[in-house]
Scaffold this motif. Structure first.
Motif, PDB file in Angstrom:
ATOM      1  N   GLY A  23      35.796 -20.785  11.298  1.00  0.00           N
ATOM      2  CA  GLY A  23      35.828 -19.432  11.844  1.00  0.00           C
ATOM      3  C   GLY A  23      34.808 -19.205  12.939  1.00  0.00           C
ATOM      4  N   VAL A  24      34.551 -17.928  13.190  1.00  0.00           N
ATOM      5  CA  VAL A  24      33.589 -17.527  14.218  1.00  0.00           C
ATOM      6  C   VAL A  24      32.808 -16.300  13.752  1.00  0.00           C
ATOM      7  N   VAL A  25      31.619 -16.142  14.324  1.00  0.00           N
ATOM      8  CA  VAL A  25      30.839 -14.916  14.187  1.00  0.00           C
ATOM      9  C   VAL A  25      30.700 -14.312  15.582  1.00  0.00           C
ATOM     10  N   ARG A  48      39.003  -5.429  18.527  1.00  0.00           N
ATOM     11  CA  ARG A  48      40.046  -6.256  17.913  1.00  0.00           C
ATOM     12  C   ARG A  48      41.219  -6.391  18.880  1.00  0.00           C
ATOM     13  N   LEU A  49      41.598  -7.630  19.194  1.00  0.00           N
ATOM     14  CA  LEU A  49      42.756  -7.878  20.044  1.00  0.00           C
ATOM     15  C   LEU A  49      43.996  -8.186  19.224  1.00  0.00           C
ATOM     16  N   HIS A  50      43.789  -8.837  18.079  1.00  0.00           N
ATOM     17  CA  HIS A  50      44.875  -9.100  17.127  1.00  0.00           C
ATOM     18  C   HIS A  50      44.227  -9.338  15.774  1.00  0.00           C
ATOM     19  N   ASP A  51      45.032  -9.692  14.773  1.00  0.00           N
ATOM     20  CA  ASP A  51      44.530  -9.753  13.389  1.00  0.00           C
ATOM     21  C   ASP A  51      43.246 -10.568  13.256  1.00  0.00           C
ATOM     22  N   ARG A  52      43.192 -11.741  13.895  1.00  0.00           N
ATOM     23  CA  ARG A  52      42.022 -12.608  13.780  1.00  0.00           C
ATOM     24  C   ARG A  52      41.471 -13.018  15.138  1.00  0.00           C
ATOM     25  N   THR A 189      32.806 -11.363  11.342  1.00  0.00           N
ATOM     26  CA  THR A 189      33.053 -12.749  10.952  1.00  0.00           C
ATOM     27  C   THR A 189      34.556 -12.917  10.729  1.00  0.00           C
ATOM     28  N   VAL A 190      35.159 -13.894  11.420  1.00  0.00           N
ATOM     29  CA  VAL A 190      36.611 -14.101  11.370  1.00  0.00           C
ATOM     30  C   VAL A 190      36.893 -15.485  10.806  1.00  0.00           C
ATOM     31  N   THR A 191      37.710 -15.549   9.747  1.00  0.00           N
ATOM     32  CA  THR A 191      38.138 -16.808   9.150  1.00  0.00           C
ATOM     33  C   THR A 191      39.620 -16.715   8.809  1.00  0.00           C
ATOM     34  N   LYS A 196      35.533  -9.837   8.318  1.00  0.00           N
ATOM     35  CA  LYS A 196      34.463  -9.046   7.702  1.00  0.00           C
ATOM     36  C   LYS A 196      33.651  -8.395   8.808  1.00  0.00           C
ATOM     37  N   GLU A 197      33.577  -7.065   8.798  1.00  0.00           N
ATOM     38  CA  GLU A 197      32.824  -6.315   9.794  1.00  0.00           C
ATOM     39  C   GLU A 197      31.544  -5.769   9.155  1.00  0.00           C
TER      40      GLU A 197
END
Length: 211
Positions: A23-25, A48-52, A189-191, A196-197
């Protein structure tokens, strides 16, 4: 602009994104300014541009938001037409194309980061019409104060929590030095599991200097 139309509202800012395995932070400060005046202390610059897939905004707040809104709309259409989740690279390419096409009219720099099933966590810089994938990226006015820190603190293979702490420390350090960065820290955090915001308040910020 402000009420007199004299100054453009800009996100004089610190933005950052880091890849980790899975993922990314993505992080930013929250201050928005017009000239020497702070016009908003708590503006979320992580869009947010899309779900993840997220982008971090810097430059003119209005210009950056316009680019993000356009990309968000195009990704939604793409997702519906193709019946699948768009790739992070596709989102970054859209941002790059719009930013370059309107480089004379728009004053904004967007950093794109997210997760997809094809390449996992990814971070892309889109400055000046270029598109580069990086293990981590920093941007905004505050970034000039922390190049030495991030170059020395970054280590390949860092865990999710280490990347989260790395991002928080770097933005807090920039906020302590850059008069255009401040407020709170927004972290995303995106996985594969989701998003998680977080909001890191002033009393939770790392302290680098004695008051």
């Amino acid at each position: 602009m402000d009420s007199r139309g004299a100054q453009k509202i800009s996100t004089g800012t610190t933005i950052m994104a880091v890849e980790f395995d899975g993922g990314v932070v993505v992080g930013s400060d929250s201050r928005v300014s017009a000239g020497e005046s702070v016009v908003n202390r708590f503006f979320n610059k992580l869009e947010r541009l899309h779900d993840r897939i997220y982008c971090a905004l810097s430059g003119s707040a209005a210009d950056a938001q316009a680019i993000a809104d356009t990309v968000q709309y195009q990704l939604e259409l793409h997702s519906l037409n193709m019946d699948k989740t768009p790739l992070v690279l596709a989102a970054a390419t859209l941002v790059r194309n719009i930013s370059y096409k309107y480089k004379e009219e728009l004053s904004a720099h967007l950093m794109v980061a997210g997760w997809d099933p094809k390449q996992g966590g990814q971070v892309y810089g889109t400055m000046g019409g270029m598109l580069t994938r990086q293990p981590f990226a920093i941007g905004g006015s505050g970034s000039t104060f922390i190049y030495g820190y991030v170059d020395s603190a970054y280590k390949p293979g860092m865990s999710r929590e280490e990347c989260r702490q790395f991002t928080k420390n770097a933005i807090a350090l920039a906020m302590s030095r850059d008069g255009s960065s401040g407020g709170v820290i927004y972290l995303v955090t995106v996985t594969e599991a989701g998003v998680k915001e977080e909001v890191i308040l002033g009393n939770e910020l790392p302290q680098f200097y004695d008051k």
